[in-house]
Design a protein around this motif. Structure first.
Motif, PDB file in Angstrom:
ATOM      1  N   VAL A 208      59.073 148.267  -6.491  1.00  0.00           N
ATOM      2  CA  VAL A 208      59.635 149.584  -6.168  1.00  0.00           C
ATOM      3  C   VAL A 208      58.931 150.131  -4.938  1.00  0.00           C
ATOM      4  CG1 VAL A 208      59.843 151.985  -6.930  1.00  0.00           C
ATOM      5  CG2 VAL A 208      60.283 150.117  -8.549  1.00  0.00           C
ATOM      6  N   ILE A 209      59.738 150.564  -3.973  1.00  0.00           N
ATOM      7  CA  ILE A 209      59.233 151.316  -2.822  1.00  0.00           C
ATOM      8  C   ILE A 209      59.793 152.723  -2.939  1.00  0.00           C
ATOM      9  CG2 ILE A 209      59.213 151.554  -0.311  1.00  0.00           C
ATOM     10  CD1 ILE A 209      59.468 148.532  -0.107  1.00  0.00           C
ATOM     11  N   ALA A 210      58.916 153.702  -3.037  1.00  0.00           N
ATOM     12  CA  ALA A 210      59.336 155.098  -3.198  1.00  0.00           C
ATOM     13  C   ALA A 210      59.060 155.872  -1.915  1.00  0.00           C
ATOM     14  CB  ALA A 210      58.595 155.743  -4.360  1.00  0.00           C
ATOM     15  N   LEU A 211      60.043 156.643  -1.483  1.00  0.00           N
ATOM     16  CA  LEU A 211      59.897 157.479  -0.301  1.00  0.00           C
ATOM     17  C   LEU A 211      59.921 158.946  -0.671  1.00  0.00           C
ATOM     18  CD1 LEU A 211      61.843 154.843   0.818  1.00  0.00           C
ATOM     19  CD2 LEU A 211      61.153 155.974   2.915  1.00  0.00           C
ATOM     20  N   LYS A 212      59.174 159.725   0.108  1.00  0.00           N
ATOM     21  CA  LYS A 212      59.106 161.169  -0.105  1.00  0.00           C
ATOM     22  C   LYS A 212      58.863 161.814   1.252  1.00  0.00           C
ATOM     23  CE  LYS A 212      56.921 164.387  -3.371  1.00  0.00           C
ATOM     24  NZ  LYS A 212      55.899 164.479  -4.437  1.00  0.00           N
ATOM     25  N   ASN A 213      59.770 162.698   1.638  1.00  0.00           N
ATOM     26  CA  ASN A 213      59.652 163.382   2.927  1.00  0.00           C
ATOM     27  C   ASN A 213      59.482 162.394   4.087  1.00  0.00           C
ATOM     28  OD1 ASN A 213      59.738 165.920   1.606  1.00  0.00           O
ATOM     29  ND2 ASN A 213      57.537 165.800   1.198  1.00  0.00           N
ATOM     30  N   GLY A 214      60.214 161.297   4.018  1.00  0.00           N
ATOM     31  CA  GLY A 214      60.211 160.348   5.126  1.00  0.00           C
ATOM     32  C   GLY A 214      59.032 159.401   5.162  1.00  0.00           C
ATOM     33  N   ARG A 215      58.190 159.450   4.141  1.00  0.00           N
ATOM     34  CA  ARG A 215      57.032 158.558   4.084  1.00  0.00           C
ATOM     35  C   ARG A 215      57.044 157.769   2.781  1.00  0.00           C
ATOM     36  NH1 ARG A 215      51.783 162.017   6.277  1.00  0.00           N
ATOM     37  NH2 ARG A 215      52.613 162.484   8.363  1.00  0.00           N
ATOM     38  N   ILE A 216      56.397 156.612   2.799  1.00  0.00           N
ATOM     39  CA  ILE A 216      56.246 155.843   1.570  1.00  0.00           C
ATOM     40  C   ILE A 216      55.120 156.467   0.753  1.00  0.00           C
ATOM     41  CG2 ILE A 216      55.508 153.630   0.593  1.00  0.00           C
ATOM     42  CD1 ILE A 216      56.992 152.225   2.817  1.00  0.00           C
ATOM     43  N   CYS A 217      55.459 156.878  -0.476  1.00  0.00           N
ATOM     44  CA  CYS A 217      54.445 157.461  -1.352  1.00  0.00           C
ATOM     45  C   CYS A 217      54.001 156.492  -2.440  1.00  0.00           C
ATOM     46  CB  CYS A 217      54.932 158.770  -1.968  1.00  0.00           C
ATOM     47  SG  CYS A 217      56.341 158.612  -3.086  1.00  0.00           S
ATOM     48  N   GLN A 227      53.941 154.449 -14.374  1.00  0.00           N
ATOM     49  CA  GLN A 227      52.770 155.194 -14.839  1.00  0.00           C
ATOM     50  C   GLN A 227      53.079 156.678 -14.674  1.00  0.00           C
ATOM     51  OE1 GLN A 227      50.138 153.717 -16.182  1.00  0.00           O
ATOM     52  NE2 GLN A 227      50.796 151.616 -15.694  1.00  0.00           N
ATOM     53  N   PRO A 228      52.734 157.519 -15.647  1.00  0.00           N
ATOM     54  CA  PRO A 228      53.080 158.947 -15.560  1.00  0.00           C
ATOM     55  C   PRO A 228      52.612 159.612 -14.267  1.00  0.00           C
ATOM     56  CG  PRO A 228      52.319 158.424 -17.765  1.00  0.00           C
ATOM     57  CD  PRO A 228      52.100 157.184 -16.943  1.00  0.00           C
ATOM     58  N   THR A 229      51.391 159.294 -13.803  1.00  0.00           N
ATOM     59  CA  THR A 229      50.899 159.934 -12.585  1.00  0.00           C
ATOM     60  C   THR A 229      51.683 159.497 -11.361  1.00  0.00           C
ATOM     61  OG1 THR A 229      49.216 158.185 -12.393  1.00  0.00           O
ATOM     62  CG2 THR A 229      48.561 160.242 -13.469  1.00  0.00           C
ATOM     63  N   VAL A 230      52.075 158.224 -11.328  1.00  0.00           N
ATOM     64  CA  VAL A 230      52.852 157.705 -10.192  1.00  0.00           C
ATOM     65  C   VAL A 230      54.252 158.302 -10.197  1.00  0.00           C
ATOM     66  CG1 VAL A 230      53.846 155.634  -9.151  1.00  0.00           C
ATOM     67  CG2 VAL A 230      51.517 155.570 -10.064  1.00  0.00           C
ATOM     68  N   LEU A 231      54.896 158.344 -11.364  1.00  0.00           N
ATOM     69  CA  LEU A 231      56.244 158.900 -11.457  1.00  0.00           C
ATOM     70  C   LEU A 231      56.259 160.382 -11.087  1.00  0.00           C
ATOM     71  CD1 LEU A 231      57.416 157.147 -14.751  1.00  0.00           C
ATOM     72  CD2 LEU A 231      58.044 156.561 -12.394  1.00  0.00           C
ATOM     73  N   HIS A 232      55.222 161.106 -11.474  1.00  0.00           N
ATOM     74  CA  HIS A 232      55.134 162.520 -11.090  1.00  0.00           C
ATOM     75  C   HIS A 232      54.982 162.649  -9.575  1.00  0.00           C
ATOM     76  CE1 HIS A 232      53.384 166.538 -10.484  1.00  0.00           C
ATOM     77  NE2 HIS A 232      54.091 166.869 -11.551  1.00  0.00           N
ATOM     78  N   LYS A 233      54.205 161.768  -8.984  1.00  0.00           N
ATOM     79  CA  LYS A 233      54.016 161.792  -7.538  1.00  0.00           C
ATOM     80  C   LYS A 233      55.331 161.551  -6.803  1.00  0.00           C
ATOM     81  CE  LYS A 233      51.375 159.426  -3.897  1.00  0.00           C
ATOM     82  NZ  LYS A 233      50.414 158.313  -3.621  1.00  0.00           N
ATOM     83  N   ASP A 238      57.250 165.688 -14.787  1.00  0.00           N
ATOM     84  CA  ASP A 238      56.395 165.084 -15.807  1.00  0.00           C
ATOM     85  C   ASP A 238      57.240 164.163 -16.687  1.00  0.00           C
ATOM     86  OD1 ASP A 238      54.000 166.364 -15.068  1.00  0.00           O
ATOM     87  OD2 ASP A 238      54.581 168.173 -16.162  1.00  0.00           O
ATOM     88  N   MET A 239      56.802 162.916 -16.816  1.00  0.00           N
ATOM     89  CA  MET A 239      57.538 161.945 -17.613  1.00  0.00           C
ATOM     90  C   MET A 239      56.611 161.282 -18.627  1.00  0.00           C
ATOM     91  SD  MET A 239      60.082 160.037 -14.911  1.00  0.00           S
ATOM     92  CE  MET A 239      61.203 160.958 -13.838  1.00  0.00           C
ATOM     93  N   GLN A 240      57.210 160.958 -19.770  1.00  0.00           N
ATOM     94  CA  GLN A 240      56.517 160.187 -20.794  1.00  0.00           C
ATOM     95  C   GLN A 240      57.090 158.770 -20.797  1.00  0.00           C
ATOM     96  OE1 GLN A 240      53.933 161.554 -22.471  1.00  0.00           O
ATOM     97  NE2 GLN A 240      54.340 163.403 -21.238  1.00  0.00           N
ATOM     98  N   LEU A 241      56.268 157.801 -21.176  1.00  0.00           N
ATOM     99  CA  LEU A 241      56.713 156.422 -21.209  1.00  0.00           C
ATOM    100  C   LEU A 241      56.850 155.942 -22.649  1.00  0.00           C
ATOM    101  CD1 LEU A 241      54.605 154.848 -18.320  1.00  0.00           C
ATOM    102  CD2 LEU A 241      57.005 155.543 -18.284  1.00  0.00           C
TER     103      LEU A 241
END
Length: 254
Positions: A208-217, A227-233, A238-241
């Motif tokens: 998975v490559i995730a982008l946010k505001n034009g940058r790879i996060c 991972q909950p912290t990564v998904l929140h980022k 807030d997500m549960q697994l």
């Protein structure tokens, strides 16, 4: 290998991609995820050679894609945009045959290799049964498979798909993503696909490559992504697994 190196794309004073770097390895299904407007479509268009960069570069096999002719690049990468071209008057067979254009000379009629590639593409995508039907008469899932068949007939190493599941209901989404997974596993393709469902990405993608505001996060495998912290980022939610009851794979629940 398809490599993005410090890519920046700006249009009308807006920065759409900001110093993006990543690699697309062979024989992988890579999911691009992120909010609307995060830069996903811009990145996939740039990979396909459809958008010029303001800085940085994209290279294929250590050669800048800007150095390829349009036909030479189309023999390496097939691109399916989010807004598909109008093809209502084409039969399925005619539409799939359009995928052979990069391999043909000017005004050349289809030869036996072209016909064989079209037949094989329709066999793989299970579209032979409606080869002579007009595309406008097909269901959403059938049309999605026909466009994939056209890309397969193009006979490339890379397949770039901009939200191919967006207009499909759940049944057809699963049908198409499972087909794409088989293309990676059985045909050895490298696929980059924009997805909005992180759970589909987790179930079918390799990375998975995730982008946010034009940058790879985030850029990582499924284990590091779910991972909950990564998904929140990535999503600011807030997500549960949970564990999938059949596959045991992680499922994100908001």
């Amino acid at each position: 290998m398809l490599r993005v190196n410090q890519l920046t794309i700006s249009r009308q004073g807006n920065t759409l991609l900001d110093n993006v770097s990543c690699e697309i390895d062979s024989n992988q299904l890579v999911a691009l995820v992120g909010h609307n407007g995060s830069g996903k479509s811009t990145l996939i268009k740039a990979l396909a050679g459809e958008m010029m960069s303001s800085g940085g570069s994209i290279s294929l096999d250590e050669r800048r894609i800007s150095d390829y002719s349009s036909k030479a690049l189309a023999r390496q990468m097939a691109y399916l945009p989010q807004q598909l071209p109008e093809a209502a008057g084409f039969s399925v067979r005619e539409l799939v045959m359009l995928g052979r254009y990069p391999h043909q000379k000017w005004l050349q009629k289809p030869n036996q290799m072209d016909k064989d590639k079209v037949i094989e593409a329709m066999r793989i995508t299970q579209t032979e049964a409606f080869a002579d039907r007009i595309t406008a008469t097909l269901s959403g899932g059938e049309r999605a498979r026909v466009w994939l068949a056209m890309c397969l007939a193009q006979d490339t190493r890379y397949l770039l798909l901009d939200e191919p599941l967006a207009a499909l209901d759940m049944h057809y989404q699963l049908e198409v993503i499972q087909l794409i997974r088989r293309l990676v596993d059985e045909q050895g393709l490298s696929v980059v696909i924009i997805l909005h469902d992180i759970n589909l990405a987790a179930q079918y993608a390799d990375r998975v490559i995730a982008l946010k505001n034009g940058r790879i996060c985030h850029n990582g495998d499924i284990g590091s992504t779910m991972q909950p912290t990564v998904l929140h980022k990535i999503f600011n939610v807030d997500m549960q697994l949970l564990s999938h009851p059949i596959t045991g794979q992680p499922v994100a629940v908001a």
